[in-house]
Design a protein around this motif. Structure first.
Motif, PDB file in Angstrom:
ATOM      1  N   LYS A  93       0.812  -1.210   0.000  1.00 22.90           N
ATOM      2  CA  LYS A  93       0.000   0.000   0.000  1.00 22.90           C
ATOM      3  C   LYS A  93       0.852   1.270   0.000  1.00 22.90           C
ATOM      4  N   ILE A  94       2.192   1.082   0.085  1.00 26.33           N
ATOM      5  CA  ILE A  94       3.099   2.218   0.215  1.00 26.33           C
ATOM      6  C   ILE A  94       4.058   2.265  -0.965  1.00 26.33           C
ATOM      7  N   GLY A  95       4.132   3.400  -1.609  1.00 29.13           N
ATOM      8  CA  GLY A  95       5.130   3.625  -2.658  1.00 29.13           C
ATOM      9  C   GLY A  95       6.277   4.443  -2.087  1.00 29.13           C
ATOM     10  N   PHE A  96       7.508   4.065  -2.424  1.00 30.44           N
ATOM     11  CA  PHE A  96       8.693   4.736  -1.874  1.00 30.44           C
ATOM     12  C   PHE A  96       9.533   5.248  -3.041  1.00 30.44           C
ATOM     13  N   LEU A  97       9.622   6.572  -3.168  1.00 29.39           N
ATOM     14  CA  LEU A  97      10.479   7.173  -4.182  1.00 29.39           C
ATOM     15  C   LEU A  97      11.813   7.521  -3.533  1.00 29.39           C
ATOM     16  N   PHE A  98      12.851   6.757  -3.855  1.00 30.62           N
ATOM     17  CA  PHE A  98      14.157   6.965  -3.257  1.00 30.62           C
ATOM     18  C   PHE A  98      14.815   8.222  -3.816  1.00 30.62           C
ATOM     19  N   GLN A  99      15.652   8.832  -2.993  1.00 30.16           N
ATOM     20  CA  GLN A  99      16.361  10.041  -3.405  1.00 30.16           C
ATOM     21  C   GLN A  99      17.186   9.802  -4.663  1.00 30.16           C
ATOM     22  N   SER A 100      17.822   8.647  -4.753  1.00 32.05           N
ATOM     23  CA  SER A 100      18.694   8.331  -5.892  1.00 32.05           C
ATOM     24  C   SER A 100      17.940   7.639  -7.025  1.00 32.05           C
ATOM     25  N   ASN A 101      16.611   7.532  -6.885  1.00 36.20           N
ATOM     26  CA  ASN A 101      15.727   6.841  -7.826  1.00 36.20           C
ATOM     27  C   ASN A 101      15.830   5.323  -7.698  1.00 36.20           C
ATOM     28  N   ALA A 102      17.044   4.806  -7.365  1.00 33.85           N
ATOM     29  CA  ALA A 102      17.254   3.373  -7.121  1.00 33.85           C
ATOM     30  C   ALA A 102      16.806   2.506  -8.287  1.00 33.85           C
ATOM     31  N   LEU A 103      17.044   2.986  -9.519  1.00 36.14           N
ATOM     32  CA  LEU A 103      16.746   2.167 -10.692  1.00 36.14           C
ATOM     33  C   LEU A 103      17.880   1.179 -10.912  1.00 36.14           C
ATOM     34  N   TYR A 104      17.549  -0.022 -11.365  1.00 32.06           N
ATOM     35  CA  TYR A 104      18.562  -1.032 -11.635  1.00 32.06           C
ATOM     36  C   TYR A 104      19.147  -0.794 -13.025  1.00 32.06           C
ATOM     37  N   ASP A 105      20.444  -0.492 -13.078  1.00 30.03           N
ATOM     38  CA  ASP A 105      21.088  -0.136 -14.342  1.00 30.03           C
ATOM     39  C   ASP A 105      21.056  -1.256 -15.368  1.00 30.03           C
ATOM     40  N   SER A 106      21.029  -2.505 -14.900  1.00 34.38           N
ATOM     41  CA  SER A 106      21.068  -3.644 -15.814  1.00 34.38           C
ATOM     42  C   SER A 106      19.694  -4.044 -16.335  1.00 34.38           C
ATOM     43  N   LEU A 107      18.655  -3.366 -15.870  1.00 34.25           N
ATOM     44  CA  LEU A 107      17.293  -3.677 -16.293  1.00 34.25           C
ATOM     45  C   LEU A 107      16.728  -2.551 -17.146  1.00 34.25           C
ATOM     46  N   THR A 108      15.868  -2.898 -18.089  1.00 35.77           N
ATOM     47  CA  THR A 108      15.175  -1.872 -18.865  1.00 35.77           C
ATOM     48  C   THR A 108      14.178  -1.137 -17.975  1.00 35.77           C
ATOM     49  N   VAL A 109      13.652  -0.050 -18.497  1.00 31.60           N
ATOM     50  CA  VAL A 109      12.625   0.683 -17.750  1.00 31.60           C
ATOM     51  C   VAL A 109      11.457  -0.233 -17.423  1.00 31.60           C
ATOM     52  N   ARG A 110      11.029  -0.998 -18.406  1.00 28.01           N
ATOM     53  CA  ARG A 110       9.918  -1.929 -18.187  1.00 28.01           C
ATOM     54  C   ARG A 110      10.242  -2.910 -17.063  1.00 28.01           C
ATOM     55  N   GLU A 111      11.432  -3.490 -17.095  1.00 28.02           N
ATOM     56  CA  GLU A 111      11.812  -4.468 -16.076  1.00 28.02           C
ATOM     57  C   GLU A 111      11.922  -3.829 -14.698  1.00 28.02           C
ATOM     58  N   ASN A 112      12.342  -2.564 -14.651  1.00 23.22           N
ATOM     59  CA  ASN A 112      12.378  -1.846 -13.376  1.00 23.22           C
ATOM     60  C   ASN A 112      10.972  -1.690 -12.801  1.00 23.22           C
ATOM     61  N   LEU A 113       9.997  -1.398 -13.665  1.00 18.87           N
ATOM     62  CA  LEU A 113       8.630  -1.242 -13.198  1.00 18.87           C
ATOM     63  C   LEU A 113       8.004  -2.568 -12.773  1.00 18.87           C
ATOM     64  N   GLU A 114       8.432  -3.646 -13.415  1.00 20.31           N
ATOM     65  CA  GLU A 114       7.902  -4.963 -13.073  1.00 20.31           C
ATOM     66  C   GLU A 114       8.468  -5.488 -11.755  1.00 20.31           C
ATOM     67  N   PHE A 115       9.609  -4.950 -11.338  1.00 23.00           N
ATOM     68  CA  PHE A 115      10.311  -5.488 -10.172  1.00 23.00           C
ATOM     69  C   PHE A 115       9.447  -5.522  -8.904  1.00 23.00           C
ATOM     70  N   PRO A 116       8.715  -4.450  -8.549  1.00 20.68           N
ATOM     71  CA  PRO A 116       7.900  -4.516  -7.326  1.00 20.68           C
ATOM     72  C   PRO A 116       6.876  -5.638  -7.347  1.00 20.68           C
ATOM     73  N   MET A 117       6.316  -5.930  -8.526  1.00 19.20           N
ATOM     74  CA  MET A 117       5.339  -7.013  -8.623  1.00 19.20           C
ATOM     75  C   MET A 117       5.989  -8.363  -8.404  1.00 19.20           C
ATOM     76  N   ARG A 118       7.212  -8.535  -8.936  1.00 22.17           N
ATOM     77  CA  ARG A 118       7.925  -9.795  -8.735  1.00 22.17           C
ATOM     78  C   ARG A 118       8.321  -9.961  -7.272  1.00 22.17           C
ATOM     79  N   ARG A 119       8.782  -8.870  -6.669  1.00 17.28           N
ATOM     80  CA  ARG A 119       9.231  -8.946  -5.278  1.00 17.28           C
ATOM     81  C   ARG A 119       8.091  -9.313  -4.342  1.00 17.28           C
ATOM     82  N   LEU A 120       6.915  -8.744  -4.581  1.00 18.64           N
ATOM     83  CA  LEU A 120       5.764  -9.025  -3.727  1.00 18.64           C
ATOM     84  C   LEU A 120       4.956 -10.220  -4.222  1.00 18.64           C
TER      85      LEU A 120
END
Length: 261
Positions: A101-128
């Motif tokens: 229920k909580i979204g966290f926008l990190f100061q550094s954005n915390a995007l994974y450099d080795s993943l595409t934008v799409r894969e970065n967005l999919e990550f929270p769904m995979r983690r949960l």
């Protein structure tokens, strides 16, 4: 996404019932690291649909505070209630339910450099371990990126994005699960004034569309003025003073006044 002058008006909180459960309620929160007593009894209650900015000097405990809220740091004592559930005493599965229920926008954005934008967005769904069909995931990614004005960057790598675009992708990843609460950690840090204003406008757009409650950690007073309904000053580990932007700007208290010089 087109931004007009009207987009930078001070927001009014979303309509909520007076007796509704607070989105976030923090009671007598304390956290120390050795002899460094960071939080010494901090209190805060955020209504549903309210944006609250937390002001404080560097090292005052602002980031510690929001990391405690999502369970990344365990406080020494006190309560942190998210929609009435005390996250301090939840087990891992229960904590993940609250985190969804909580979204966290990190100061550094915390995007994974080795993943595409799409894969970065999919990550929270995979983690949960959120189960969706490919079509559903495609739609969620498209809607999240469209909501931040970047519908065509799905296959790009983070390295090819500007600072402002990375911040927008960070917001999109935060929105992918349509959270009820968003924690913004220095959302305009490192951005030029024009891009900072666009991100502040985007935060307002997100609030209007999704009716989110937010905690905004920022030193950018222009961003805070545009996005926060209320400001809480974190000083010496406690909620030192709070009020609207104008109320605190006109304060005669030296500590409070120092943020507006």
């Amino acid at each position: 996404m087109n931004y007009k002058e009207a987009d930078i008006e001070t927001l009014a909180p979303s309509n909520t019932r007076e007796d509704s459960v607070p989105a976030v309620e923090i009671i007598d929160l304390k956290k120390s690291f050795g002899n460094n007593h960071v939080l010494k009894g901090f209190n805060l209650s955020i209504k549903q649909g309210e944006n609250v900015a937390v002001l404080g000097k560097s090292g005052s405990g602002k980031s510690v505070l929001i990391k405690c809220i999502v369970g990344l740091i365990k406080p020494d004592s006190g309560q942190i209630k998210v929609f009435g559930r005390d996250v301090v005493n939840l087990d891992r599965q229960e904590l993940d339910e609250v985190r969804s229920k909580i979204g966290f926008l990190f100061q550094s954005n915390a995007l994974y450099d080795s993943l595409t934008v799409r894969e970065n967005l999919e990550f929270p769904m995979r983690r949960l371990r959120i189960k969706k069909t490919k079509a559903e995931v495609d739609q969620m990614v498209h809607e999240a990126l469209t909501s931040v004005g970047l519908p065509d960057v799905q296959e790009l790598m983070p390295a090819s994005l500007s600072g402002g675009m990375k911040k927008r992708v960070g917001v999109a990843r935060t929105l992918i699960l349509q959270p009820d609460i968003i924690l913004y950690d220095e959302p305009t840090s490192g951005l030029d004034p024009i891009t900072s204003r666009e991100i502040a406008n985007l935060m307002n757009d997100v609030h209007r569309k999704y009716k989110t409650s937010s905690i905004i950690i920022s030193h950018d007073m222009s961003c805070i003025k545009r996005t926060a309904h209320r400001i809480v000053v974190l000083n010496d580990g406690i909620d030192y003073q709070q009020g609207s932007y104008e109320e605190l700007k006109n304060s005669t208290d030296e500590i409070v006044n120092s943020f507006f010089l």
